[in-house]
Each structure stands twice: as C-alpha cells, then as structure tokens.
Scaffold this active site. Structure first.
Site: not given
Ligand code: CP
Ligand code: NVA
Length: 292
Positions: A86, A113, A116, A207, A246, A274
């Site tokens: 990430r 993502h 997701q 989101d 999400c 997930r």
């Molecule tokens: N939806 C998602 O990716 O959640 P986290 O940021 O908690 O991993």
């Molecule tokens: N768009 C959000 C998604 C989190 C899972 C972010 O990038 O923070």
C-alpha cells in the site's frame, strides 16, 4: 476477470476443495499508509490458505525515503513469494515490481484499489445473482476506489455511473481507459457533475470525501460535497436496492449513518469479501491454482 471472480466465489463457498495452496509460502505486506481491513484480511486469508505473512510497517519512513523501491523489491524477493503493498504513489509499486521477481499486489495506491473492487463485485454477484447487465452508481470524490470500480466493473459487464462535484472528477486518463473498456464490453458509462443526472441504479456506492494523504481541511469541502451525500432519499430516487462503501466511512458525511446500519447496507459483506477476493488473487498468483 470473470474467471477470477468465479474463483473467489468457489474459494468462499467451498474452501475445502483447494486444500492449502500457499503451504510453505511467505508473503510480505509493506504499507506506507494505515489500514484495518486490508492488512487484517490479507494476514488471516494467507493463514487460511496455509501461508505466512510478514507485515513491514513503513508508515514512519515511506518506502522510497531509505533506499530506492527497486532495491526494496529486490531484497524482499530474496525471501518472499509475493509482496502486498500500500503506497502513496503508484510509481512506487511499479518500481518495487521492477526489482522483485515475485508478484506485487496493489493494496491501494493513489490511482487504484483493485482488491477492493474485486471484493465489491463479489458482493454484487452474491446479492443480485450476477454482475453483467447490472448498474453501479458511484457518488462522491473521484478517487482510487472509483477508478478500480470502473475498470473491474467494465471488464465484468457492469453498467456504470459516476457523479462527482466539479473539481473532484476522476483522473482523465483513467476516464478515457474506462470509456474504452466500457465500449469493448458493451456497457454504458455515464460521468457527470450534476447529482440530478443520477438515473436508475442497482447499487449506490460512495467513499470518503478526503482520501488518506489529502490534508485539505474538511470545512473547506464540506459544503460542496453535502449535496452528494448518499442517503435514504438518494436510494429511493435511484431505485437502488443496496448501498456500498469501501470503509473507513464517516457517518452523516458521505453516507448517512442510518443507511449504513440499514438492511440495504452491504458494508460488512464487502469487508468480509476482501479476504475471499484476495485469496483468489493469491491462489492464482502464488498458489498455482488455475483459472477456468
Ligand atoms: N477498505 C480498505 O481498504 O480499508 P482499510 O484502509 O482499513 O484497509
Ligand atoms: N479512497 C480512500 C480509500 C480507503 C480504503 C483512500 O484512499 O483513503
């Protein structure tokens, strides 16, 4: 994409058929940003498939500050069978992958993502009996989640609507790519700023208005986004059966708290999925499980 979704369904419903495809395999998860769902679902999912996950916390010193991501990737690949990462910038993932001769899985970056999105379409498949020909409408900030929903959705034959406030549209290159995929897969793609352009949809998706790493004060954007809140009135207007997010979600900002808690909410199914979606990706990439 259809066969990957099918594998996720199979792994979820009949895990015993697959044994322990990651037996003896080690996966490194290296994250520059916080996570609840992604980190825990990968860790537990890998364990269930017979493998082992090592978490490397690089939040304090992002991947590229100490050494080049290409060298981080090369080192990790000396021990690991795959890397889950990430990152802030998509380029960091590309560089990690350049150095590593093992698969690198995107656990969220600024642009995408994908894990997701696969989990979300698995939830749509379960609740609506399929994805092809259904309509997903995304309302809110045009971001990484929107991009992956559009790409994965088009590949699975799902019609798409995206409504964002002016100035918060999706990335124009990804919009172009999504339009091409929509055309090739014979699905509609509507992109607009006006919330009144939201037509009928099977599922509404939203989101956070401020993604991780975006330090804009909420007060600065709140008014602009208020009309884009996904709530009971919008569900009724669009005829949607279900709502998705999400998470992490912010009650009574991008989504009404009461809708999150309602029967129409698929948020916990998305979270649950997930693990199954990611296990399908891992089983295919690392566990040599063949796709149909
Ligand atoms: N939806 C998602 O990716 O959640 P986290 O940021 O908690 O991993
Ligand atoms: N768009 C959000 C998604 C989190 C899972 C972010 O990038 O923070």
């Amino acid at each position: 994409m259809h066969s990957l979704l099918k594998l996720a369904v199979e792994l979820k419903t009949h895990p015993e058929k697959f044994g322990r495809p990651l037996e003896g395999k080690s996966i490194v998860a290296i994250f520059e940003k916080p996570s609840l769902r992604t980190r825990v679902s990968f860790d537990i999912g890998i364990h269930k498939l017979g493998g082992h996950m090592v978490y490397v916390d690089s939040q304090g010193s992002p991947l590229k500050d100490r050494e080049d991501p290409i060298d981080v990737g090369a080192n990790l690949a000396c021990w690991a069978d795959a890397i889950v990462s990430r990152v802030y910038e998509h380029k960091t993932l590309v560089d990690l992958a350049k150095g590593a001769n093992v698969p690198v899985i995107n656990a969220l970056c600024d642009l995408y993502h994908p894990c997701q999105a696969l989990a979300d379409y698995l939830a749509m498949f379960e609740k609506l009996g399929g994805v092809k020909g259904k309509t997903m409408a995304y309302i809110g900030d045009g971001n990484n989640v929107t991009h992956s929903l559009l790409i994965v959705g088009a590949l699975l034959g799902c019609h798409q609507t995206v409504i964002t406030p002016k100035g918060f549209e999706i990335n124009p290159n990804i919009a172009k790519h999504a339009a091409k995929l929509a055309f090739e897969n014979d699905v509609s793609l509507t992109i607009a700023n006006d919330i009144d352009e939201l037509g009928q949809a099977d599922i509404l998706y939203t989101d956070t208005w401020l993604s991780m790493g975006d330090n804009t004060p909420l007060a600065q954007i709140k008014e602009k986004f208020a009309a884009y809140q996904v709530n009971e009135a919008l569900m009724k207007k669009s005829g949607a059966s279900y709502v998705m997010h999400c998470q992490p979600a912010h009650r009574d900002l991008e989504i009404s708290g009461s809708l999150m808690d309602s029967e129409q909410s698929l948020l916990m199914l998305q979270a649950e999925n997930r693990m199954h979606a990611q296990n399908a990706i891992l089983a295919m990439l690392v566990g040599n499980v063949a796709l149909d």
